[in-house]
Design a protein around this motif. Structure first.
Motif, PDB file in Angstrom:
ATOM      1  N   SER A  55      38.535   8.678   3.510  1.00  9.09           N
ATOM      2  CA  SER A  55      38.263   8.472   4.939  1.00  9.09           C
ATOM      3  C   SER A  55      37.621   9.664   5.628  1.00  9.09           C
ATOM      4  O   SER A  55      37.222   9.572   6.791  1.00  9.09           O
ATOM      5  N   GLY A  56      37.622  10.821   5.018  1.00  7.51           N
ATOM      6  CA  GLY A  56      36.967  11.957   5.636  1.00  7.51           C
ATOM      7  C   GLY A  56      37.929  12.921   6.317  1.00  7.51           C
ATOM      8  O   GLY A  56      39.154  12.781   6.293  1.00  7.51           O
ATOM      9  N   THR A  57      37.339  13.903   7.017  1.00  7.80           N
ATOM     10  CA  THR A  57      38.124  15.007   7.585  1.00  7.80           C
ATOM     11  C   THR A  57      38.990  14.570   8.757  1.00  7.80           C
ATOM     12  O   THR A  57      40.116  15.040   8.926  1.00  7.80           O
ATOM     13  N   SER A  58      38.474  13.679   9.629  1.00  6.36           N
ATOM     14  CA  SER A  58      39.237  13.293  10.827  1.00  6.36           C
ATOM     15  C   SER A  58      40.551  12.629  10.457  1.00  6.36           C
ATOM     16  O   SER A  58      41.607  12.924  11.042  1.00  6.36           O
ATOM     17  N   GLU A  59      40.545  11.725   9.483  1.00  5.60           N
ATOM     18  CA  GLU A  59      41.785  11.077   9.052  1.00  5.60           C
ATOM     19  C   GLU A  59      42.714  12.091   8.368  1.00  5.60           C
ATOM     20  O   GLU A  59      43.933  12.035   8.502  1.00  5.60           O
ATOM     21  N   LEU A  60      42.087  13.006   7.621  1.00  3.88           N
ATOM     22  CA  LEU A  60      42.892  14.047   6.972  1.00  3.88           C
ATOM     23  C   LEU A  60      43.647  14.878   7.999  1.00  3.88           C
ATOM     24  O   LEU A  60      44.837  15.167   7.842  1.00  3.88           O
ATOM     25  N   GLN A  61      42.995  15.308   9.079  1.00  2.59           N
ATOM     26  CA  GLN A  61      43.649  16.122  10.100  1.00  2.59           C
ATOM     27  C   GLN A  61      44.786  15.364  10.786  1.00  2.59           C
ATOM     28  O   GLN A  61      45.849  15.929  11.064  1.00  2.59           O
ATOM     29  N   ALA A  62      44.537  14.062  11.066  1.00  3.68           N
ATOM     30  CA  ALA A  62      45.584  13.279  11.723  1.00  3.68           C
ATOM     31  C   ALA A  62      46.823  13.160  10.842  1.00  3.68           C
ATOM     32  O   ALA A  62      47.966  13.328  11.299  1.00  3.68           O
ATOM     33  N   GLN A  63      46.613  12.852   9.562  1.00  6.05           N
ATOM     34  CA  GLN A  63      47.753  12.717   8.661  1.00  6.05           C
ATOM     35  C   GLN A  63      48.437  14.075   8.408  1.00  6.05           C
ATOM     36  O   GLN A  63      49.662  14.146   8.264  1.00  6.05           O
ATOM     37  N   ALA A  64      47.650  15.165   8.385  1.00  9.95           N
ATOM     38  CA  ALA A  64      48.234  16.495   8.164  1.00  9.95           C
ATOM     39  C   ALA A  64      49.175  16.869   9.289  1.00  9.95           C
ATOM     40  O   ALA A  64      50.237  17.489   9.071  1.00  9.95           O
ATOM     41  N   ARG A  65      48.824  16.503  10.560  1.00  7.90           N
ATOM     42  CA  ARG A  65      49.717  16.805  11.686  1.00  7.90           C
ATOM     43  C   ARG A  65      51.046  16.078  11.538  1.00  7.90           C
ATOM     44  O   ARG A  65      52.114  16.605  11.877  1.00  7.90           O
ATOM     45  N   ILE A  66      50.973  14.845  11.049  1.00  3.00           N
ATOM     46  CA  ILE A  66      52.224  14.075  10.865  1.00  3.00           C
ATOM     47  C   ILE A  66      53.124  14.780   9.844  1.00  3.00           C
ATOM     48  O   ILE A  66      54.338  14.951  10.036  1.00  3.00           O
ATOM     49  N   TYR A  67      52.527  15.191   8.722  1.00  2.04           N
ATOM     50  CA  TYR A  67      53.314  15.874   7.690  1.00  2.04           C
ATOM     51  C   TYR A  67      53.860  17.230   8.186  1.00  2.04           C
ATOM     52  O   TYR A  67      54.977  17.641   7.840  1.00  2.04           O
ATOM     53  N   GLU A  68      53.066  17.950   8.999  1.00  6.48           N
ATOM     54  CA  GLU A  68      53.517  19.242   9.512  1.00  6.48           C
ATOM     55  C   GLU A  68      54.749  19.075  10.402  1.00  6.48           C
ATOM     56  O   GLU A  68      55.669  19.910  10.382  1.00  6.48           O
ATOM     57  N   GLN A  69      54.761  17.986  11.199  1.00  3.65           N
ATOM     58  CA  GLN A  69      55.936  17.748  12.042  1.00  3.65           C
ATOM     59  C   GLN A  69      57.154  17.397  11.194  1.00  3.65           C
ATOM     60  O   GLN A  69      58.276  17.811  11.489  1.00  3.65           O
ATOM     61  N   GLN A  70      56.906  16.619  10.149  1.00  2.00           N
ATOM     62  CA  GLN A  70      58.030  16.234   9.288  1.00  2.00           C
ATOM     63  C   GLN A  70      58.581  17.437   8.497  1.00  2.00           C
ATOM     64  O   GLN A  70      59.797  17.615   8.368  1.00  2.00           O
ATOM     65  N   LEU A  71      57.688  18.256   7.968  1.00  2.00           N
ATOM     66  CA  LEU A  71      58.108  19.378   7.109  1.00  2.00           C
ATOM     67  C   LEU A  71      58.377  20.647   7.899  1.00  2.00           C
ATOM     68  O   LEU A  71      58.882  21.622   7.331  1.00  2.00           O
ATOM     69  N   GLN A  72      58.012  20.677   9.206  1.00  2.00           N
ATOM     70  CA  GLN A  72      58.227  21.844  10.071  1.00  2.00           C
ATOM     71  C   GLN A  72      57.536  23.073   9.495  1.00  2.00           C
ATOM     72  O   GLN A  72      58.171  24.080   9.171  1.00  2.00           O
TER      73      GLN A  72
END
Length: 440
Positions: A55-72
């Motif tokens: 999906s490209g960089t934009s989808e990657l950034q959105a999903q990365a923020r979700i993981y960062e919140q989960q993993l702190q």
């Protein structure tokens, strides 16, 4: 007591250091446990790489923020050519001050302790390699490890000293009270603050007070009994002497007079013995009337008086030594002590002999030595002659008429002055009695 305090301090310090070391180990272990497992990060990396490739960089950034919140924490992904897919790792947090608040927050997270950062290699499609870097959040301000170590050491020293003093302080007070009690202060007691403690020290304080009370009662009862018995004995003695005087006035035979004289002599000896027992019972440190006295003049008076009494036997008393000049003590009681020993020396020396009195000063102590030329005392009896009512066989055979109380009184007087009295057999024959009195 200082050595005891040091030992307690070192034991407490070592115990605290062990506890702190264990605590630091547990904290470090817990911190390691707080890290995200490699399996979880691997799954996250595979998922993010898959999203990027599809999906490209934009989808990657959105999903990365979700993981960062989960993993702190913060996630960084690099391609094998070194190009960052999300954002580059900041070289220095201070260089991010011009960034916006969100970027500044991310840079702060990225500048976390590198020791806790985790690195995961991810393989994408067509065997393309990616590097995932995860840094957990660390909101605490950085403090130098040396500062932490110094503060911890200072805290250990202070806490150990306080705890050691808390343990030793009551024991020091107990030692002071015990010393006072041992020196004759029968009213010495542990204060109520220690007695009210509900621990081993409190139990010790209460038992000491109970023991001191019992000892004081026993000593008071003993002294009261000696005084009462002595006074009661003197009453019939006085009546017997009156009756004896009447009998002497009416006597008619010489043999009867001899018996009456013998009775009178025995009465006088018994009265003297009662007086010595009374003196012995009253000799305590608290009863001494101590003052500054001229030792040389005081001792010369004693020598002169005993010399006058012994002149009919041709006994010569020599006094040597001119130091020390002064002594703090009870001149009347000390005179009884020295005079008694000097009279004994003259009695046992025999006619025409010489008795030596030597005075010196050693280590702030006045030494008075009285040496005679008598038969001496058996070595095994040198200590016993200071016991009440003890007389050596030579004393009995010489019919001295004593009761074995004089030396006991002398020793009690010297002990009340914190001094010592000892007896030695002289190599050339005779006995030497040495008085040691502290010079204050």
């Amino acid at each position: 007591m200082k050595n005891t305090f040091l030992r307690v301090f070192l034991v407490v310090l070592f115990s605290n250091m062990v506890v702190v070391a264990i605590g630091l180990g547990v904290v470090d272990f817990v911190q390691d446990k707080d890290q995200v497992s490699a399996d979880v990060l691997g799954d996250v990396g595979v998922d993010l790489v898959s999203i990027y490739e599809k999906s490209g960089t934009s989808e990657l950034q959105a999903q990365a923020r979700i993981y960062e919140q989960q993993l702190q924490g913060s996630i960084y992904i690099y391609q094998e050519n070194g190009r960052p897919l999300l954002r580059p790792l900041p070289r220095n947090f201070r260089e991010q001050s011009a960034l916006d608040s969100e970027a500044d927050s991310e840079a702060s997270q990225a500048a976390a302790d590198a020791r806790r950062s985790q690195f995961i290699q991810v393989i994408g499609a067509s065997n393309t390699q990616y590097l995932l870097v995860f840094r957990p959040q660390d909101n605490s301000d950085e403090v130098s490890p040396w500062v932490i170590s110094l503060l911890s050491l200072l805290g250990l020293l202070v806490s150990s000293a306080i705890l050691a003093y808390w343990l030793m302080g009551p024991l020091l007070k107990l030692q002071k009270i015990t010393r006072s009690f041992g020196q004759g202060d029968m009213t010495a007691r542990v204060d109520s603050r220690l007695v009210k403690r509900n621990d081993a020290i409190g139990n010790l304080a209460r038992e000491f007070n109970e023991m001191a009370g019992r000892i004081e009662t026993l000593l008071s009862s003993k002294e009261r009994l000696l005084r009462d018995v002595s006074h009661e004995l003197r009453t019939p003695l006085a009546r017997i002497e009156v009756a004896l005087t009447i009998a002497e006035d009416k006597q008619g035979q010489e043999a009867q007079q001899n018996y009456l004289d013998r009775i009178r002599n025995e009465l006088h000896e018994l009265d003297e013995l009662i007086g010595q027992v009374l003196t012995l019972s009253r000799l305590e440190a608290a009863s001494m009337q101590k003052e500054q006295m001229d030792l040389q003049s005081w001792l010369s008076d004693i020598v002169e008086d005993v010399q006058f009494e012994s002149q009919l036997k041709g006994i010569t008393i020599t006094k040597t030594g001119s130091s020390p000049k002064a002594l703090h003590g009870d001149p009347v009681q000390l005179r009884h002590s020295v005079e008694n020993v000097l009279r004994n020396a003259c009695f046992y020396s025999g006619e025409g002999s010489t008795v030596q009195v030597e005075v010196s000063e050693v280590d702030r102590r006045a030494i008075i030595s009285i040496k005679d030329n008598g038969p001496g005392v058996a070595d095994e009896m040198l200590e016993k002659i200071f016991h009440a009512f003890f007389r050596s066989s030579s004393a009995r055979e010489s019919n001295s008429g004593g009761f074995g109380v004089g030396l006991t009184i002398a020793k009690r007087i010297i002990q009340a002055h914190n001094g010592e009295i000892q007896a030695f057999n002289r190599p050339e024959g005779g006995l030497e009695v040495k008085f040691c009195l502290p010079i204050s």
